[in-house]
Design a protein around this motif. Sequence first.
Motif, PDB file in Angstrom:
ATOM      1  N   GLY A 211      20.070 -30.105  26.454  1.00 59.83           N
ATOM      2  CA  GLY A 211      20.286 -29.883  25.024  1.00 59.83           C
ATOM      3  C   GLY A 211      19.739 -28.563  24.537  1.00 59.83           C
ATOM      4  N   MET A 212      19.422 -27.668  25.463  1.00 61.48           N
ATOM      5  CA  MET A 212      18.911 -26.341  25.129  1.00 61.48           C
ATOM      6  C   MET A 212      19.197 -25.415  26.303  1.00 61.48           C
ATOM      7  SD  MET A 212      14.798 -27.146  25.640  1.00 61.48           S
ATOM      8  CE  MET A 212      14.851 -28.535  24.500  1.00 61.48           C
ATOM      9  N   THR A 213      19.081 -24.099  26.087  1.00 59.63           N
ATOM     10  CA  THR A 213      19.290 -23.138  27.164  1.00 59.63           C
ATOM     11  C   THR A 213      18.289 -23.407  28.286  1.00 59.63           C
ATOM     12  OG1 THR A 213      20.028 -21.450  25.587  1.00 59.63           O
ATOM     13  CG2 THR A 213      19.315 -20.693  27.759  1.00 59.63           C
ATOM     14  N   PRO A 214      18.746 -23.601  29.522  1.00 57.97           N
ATOM     15  CA  PRO A 214      17.811 -23.902  30.611  1.00 57.97           C
ATOM     16  C   PRO A 214      16.768 -22.813  30.870  1.00 57.97           C
ATOM     17  CG  PRO A 214      19.994 -24.632  31.218  1.00 57.97           C
ATOM     18  CD  PRO A 214      20.147 -23.843  29.939  1.00 57.97           C
ATOM     19  N   PHE A 215      17.144 -21.513  30.730  1.00 55.89           N
ATOM     20  CA  PHE A 215      16.183 -20.441  30.987  1.00 55.89           C
ATOM     21  C   PHE A 215      16.369 -19.315  29.977  1.00 55.89           C
ATOM     22  CE2 PHE A 215      14.795 -16.480  33.129  1.00 55.89           C
ATOM     23  CZ  PHE A 215      13.487 -16.831  33.467  1.00 55.89           C
ATOM     24  N   ASP A 216      15.272 -18.869  29.380  1.00 54.00           N
ATOM     25  CA  ASP A 216      15.303 -17.762  28.427  1.00 54.00           C
ATOM     26  C   ASP A 216      15.140 -16.452  29.189  1.00 54.00           C
ATOM     27  OD1 ASP A 216      15.152 -16.068  26.287  1.00 54.00           O
ATOM     28  OD2 ASP A 216      13.180 -16.740  25.591  1.00 54.00           O
ATOM     29  N   GLN A 217      16.212 -15.692  29.311  1.00 53.83           N
ATOM     30  CA  GLN A 217      16.209 -14.464  30.100  1.00 53.83           C
ATOM     31  C   GLN A 217      15.469 -13.322  29.415  1.00 53.83           C
ATOM     32  OE1 GLN A 217      16.118 -12.931  32.626  1.00 53.83           O
ATOM     33  NE2 GLN A 217      17.791 -11.573  33.155  1.00 53.83           N
ATOM     34  N   GLN A 218      15.495 -13.250  28.083  1.00 53.82           N
ATOM     35  CA  GLN A 218      14.788 -12.207  27.328  1.00 53.82           C
ATOM     36  C   GLN A 218      15.078 -10.800  27.857  1.00 53.82           C
ATOM     37  OE1 GLN A 218      10.588 -12.990  26.829  1.00 53.82           O
ATOM     38  NE2 GLN A 218      10.913 -14.875  25.705  1.00 53.82           N
ATOM     39  N   ILE A 219      16.322 -10.399  27.777  1.00 54.17           N
ATOM     40  CA  ILE A 219      16.703  -9.063  28.228  1.00 54.17           C
ATOM     41  C   ILE A 219      16.574  -8.035  27.113  1.00 54.17           C
ATOM     42  CG2 ILE A 219      19.156  -9.201  27.626  1.00 54.17           C
ATOM     43  CD1 ILE A 219      17.617  -7.742  30.857  1.00 54.17           C
ATOM     44  N   GLY A 220      16.293  -8.477  25.889  1.00 59.24           N
ATOM     45  CA  GLY A 220      16.143  -7.560  24.766  1.00 59.24           C
ATOM     46  C   GLY A 220      14.888  -6.726  24.890  1.00 59.24           C
ATOM     47  N   GLY A 221      14.757  -5.703  24.045  1.00 62.26           N
ATOM     48  CA  GLY A 221      13.586  -4.835  24.113  1.00 62.26           C
ATOM     49  C   GLY A 221      13.840  -3.638  25.010  1.00 62.26           C
ATOM     50  N   PRO A 222      12.854  -2.747  25.110  1.00 59.55           N
ATOM     51  CA  PRO A 222      13.054  -1.512  25.883  1.00 59.55           C
ATOM     52  C   PRO A 222      13.057  -1.758  27.379  1.00 59.55           C
ATOM     53  CG  PRO A 222      10.786  -1.683  25.146  1.00 59.55           C
ATOM     54  CD  PRO A 222      11.531  -2.823  24.505  1.00 59.55           C
ATOM     55  N   SER A 288      21.333  -9.610  22.810  1.00 57.43           N
ATOM     56  CA  SER A 288      21.115  -9.431  21.376  1.00 57.43           C
ATOM     57  C   SER A 288      20.030 -10.339  20.808  1.00 57.43           C
ATOM     58  CB  SER A 288      22.425  -9.685  20.622  1.00 57.43           C
ATOM     59  OG  SER A 288      22.922 -10.999  20.881  1.00 57.43           O
ATOM     60  N   GLU A 289      19.514 -11.264  21.599  1.00 56.07           N
ATOM     61  CA  GLU A 289      18.512 -12.214  21.092  1.00 56.07           C
ATOM     62  C   GLU A 289      17.182 -11.514  20.831  1.00 56.07           C
ATOM     63  OE1 GLU A 289      16.905 -14.898  19.415  1.00 56.07           O
ATOM     64  OE2 GLU A 289      18.667 -15.811  20.384  1.00 56.07           O
ATOM     65  N   LYS A 290      16.674 -11.640  19.594  1.00 57.07           N
ATOM     66  CA  LYS A 290      15.404 -11.022  19.226  1.00 57.07           C
ATOM     67  C   LYS A 290      14.271 -12.032  19.136  1.00 57.07           C
ATOM     68  CE  LYS A 290      17.133  -6.956  16.764  1.00 57.07           C
ATOM     69  NZ  LYS A 290      17.057  -6.156  15.507  1.00 57.07           N
ATOM     70  N   ASN A 291      14.584 -13.304  19.116  1.00 53.42           N
ATOM     71  CA  ASN A 291      13.552 -14.339  19.033  1.00 53.42           C
ATOM     72  C   ASN A 291      12.834 -14.432  20.377  1.00 53.42           C
ATOM     73  OD1 ASN A 291      12.008 -16.670  18.784  1.00 53.42           O
ATOM     74  ND2 ASN A 291      13.597 -17.806  17.709  1.00 53.42           N
ATOM     75  N   VAL A 292      11.537 -14.135  20.380  1.00 50.78           N
ATOM     76  CA  VAL A 292      10.776 -14.155  21.630  1.00 50.78           C
ATOM     77  C   VAL A 292      10.057 -15.479  21.838  1.00 50.78           C
ATOM     78  CG1 VAL A 292      10.454 -11.662  21.659  1.00 50.78           C
ATOM     79  CG2 VAL A 292       8.754 -13.112  20.515  1.00 50.78           C
ATOM     80  N   GLN A 293      10.364 -16.480  21.028  1.00 53.25           N
ATOM     81  CA  GLN A 293       9.706 -17.776  21.144  1.00 53.25           C
ATOM     82  C   GLN A 293      10.718 -18.924  21.245  1.00 53.25           C
ATOM     83  OE1 GLN A 293       6.813 -17.773  17.821  1.00 53.25           O
ATOM     84  NE2 GLN A 293       5.250 -17.568  19.395  1.00 53.25           N
ATOM     85  N   LEU A 294      11.787 -18.683  21.965  1.00 52.39           N
ATOM     86  CA  LEU A 294      12.788 -19.732  22.143  1.00 52.39           C
ATOM     87  C   LEU A 294      12.198 -20.935  22.877  1.00 52.39           C
ATOM     88  CD1 LEU A 294      15.945 -17.630  23.129  1.00 52.39           C
ATOM     89  CD2 LEU A 294      15.368 -18.595  20.894  1.00 52.39           C
ATOM     90  N   TYR A 295      11.336 -20.664  23.830  1.00 53.91           N
ATOM     91  CA  TYR A 295      10.704 -21.744  24.593  1.00 53.91           C
ATOM     92  C   TYR A 295       9.784 -22.570  23.701  1.00 53.91           C
ATOM     93  CZ  TYR A 295       7.578 -23.923  28.065  1.00 53.91           C
ATOM     94  OH  TYR A 295       6.814 -24.807  28.789  1.00 53.91           O
TER      95      TYR A 295
END
Length: 517
Positions: A211-222, A288-295
């Motif tokens: 019911g949620m993304t299995p893994f937060d890749q967090q490719i955003g940022g520099p 494009s995801e900027k939320n760093v607290q999805l987990y």
Amino acid sequence: MKKQLRTLTAGVAVLMLGTILAACGNENPPKAGESKSTEGAKSAQPLKEVTLKIFLPGDDKPAKAEVLQALYEKTKDKLNAKFEINFVPFGDYQNKMTLLASSGDNYDAAFTADWFGFANMVNKGAFLDVTELAQKYAPNLYKTYKDNNFLADASVNGKMYALPWTEIKTSKPIFKYRKDIADKLNVKPGDLSTLEGIDAFLTEIAKANPGMTPFDQQIGGPGLMGNILAFELAKYELQNFGFHDLVMDLNDPAHKLVPVEQTQAFKEAVKLAKKWYDAGIIDKNAISEKNVQLYENSKAFSVRGLGGEMFEKTNFTDKSAVLGAAEPYADKKFTRDSQINNAIAINKNAANPERMLMFIELLSTDKSVYDLFMYGIKDKTYSVDDKGVIGFAKGEDPAKPQWQNWSSWGFWRTNLYSETVSRPLSAVKQTQAFSQRPNIVLSPIAGFVPSPDAIKTELAQRDQIESEQGRLLLAGVVKGDVDQAVSDYIAKQKTVGLDKVLAETQKQVDEFLKNKK
């Protein structure tokens, strides 16, 4: 820094740091009458009231005005300074600070880090050289840095451009997941010591539909790093140089820099990213995801964490959530973080640099001031139980606290920690020990900040290609064969002066290492 890679014995290092800082805490802070005009002499006149303007990344806090007013009243006789803290969302912070630097804004201090724009801001001339000022207005803290060999990390070409925290830490990646959800879905974690084991686990989790993304890749940022590649770098014992996607093999005696896209780690990361993208394990909009607290906010089942987080309590929005954690490639060599991993820098155009340093000194030597700044007001923004453990105020949501648990890392002082429900002292000790194991080494180039002056055009072109193509690869957006896509990306980067970038940066590294001997 030392000539060779070295490790510290956890007990000795922590004891040494605690002893020195405790001794510093008993010394008197600089006299309030000291100012730039008197060069350290006590003024006959009381300090003029000023407002210290500080910029930090993160979300604003509801109790900010009340806490800062209390801080002003508590420190008025020593500082006579009001406080203005401006929180900027993480995704916008670096752009904001760049704009402030170019406009000549006279804010006093800001958070900085080697992973969050320090080199860029130093190269822009945005930060003040505080080598002499720190010795005059923050002598106890400066002594702590000197006695523990922290000065080199905060200095560029012998000039001190930031005041780092006193934590000893490593950013060696760990794998964090929702144990409660895995148990509910009856999916066993299995062996999480490698990416292959993590892949098998997340594949089963995805099939079970959490019911949620299995893994937060967090490719955003520099930069290109991303969470999958962070694990791959650990696997291959590669250090992220933190400069336009260059890495260094920790086992290479020549300390040769290599473009990350030319490593086996990168190719494997792209392959796994594509697999997870196609299987729905990572978000289709990771770039494009900027939320760093999805987990933490129950939007992702798992994420890459950093070393000490496996010993701490995670403030989930879901009160039934349970942390699961493992360290892949536990025995692989990895670097201990530079002390500039979290720091506070004084603005080159600061209106009140001396007063800001006086505040940082007071914060570093007076526990009552430190506690007020970090945790806020007792019974309003925090509670204390009969064992002295700091918790949340009655009715307060730990996931959205009134004040505490904010992005205050640059101000952390190891000797002044209080035990909290989120971070017991046992977790602090475990983190220190985790960060000082024999395979956690000091980087030979710790404290080195490269100059981009001779290669600005080439770096801009490299970054442009990285933004347009490289990020897509690590987000799993790959059309056709992965090997061919990576080869095309490598070839494209070579056309925009990569050889010049490598030659110039390597020359600077070699010179830095030569001067260390």
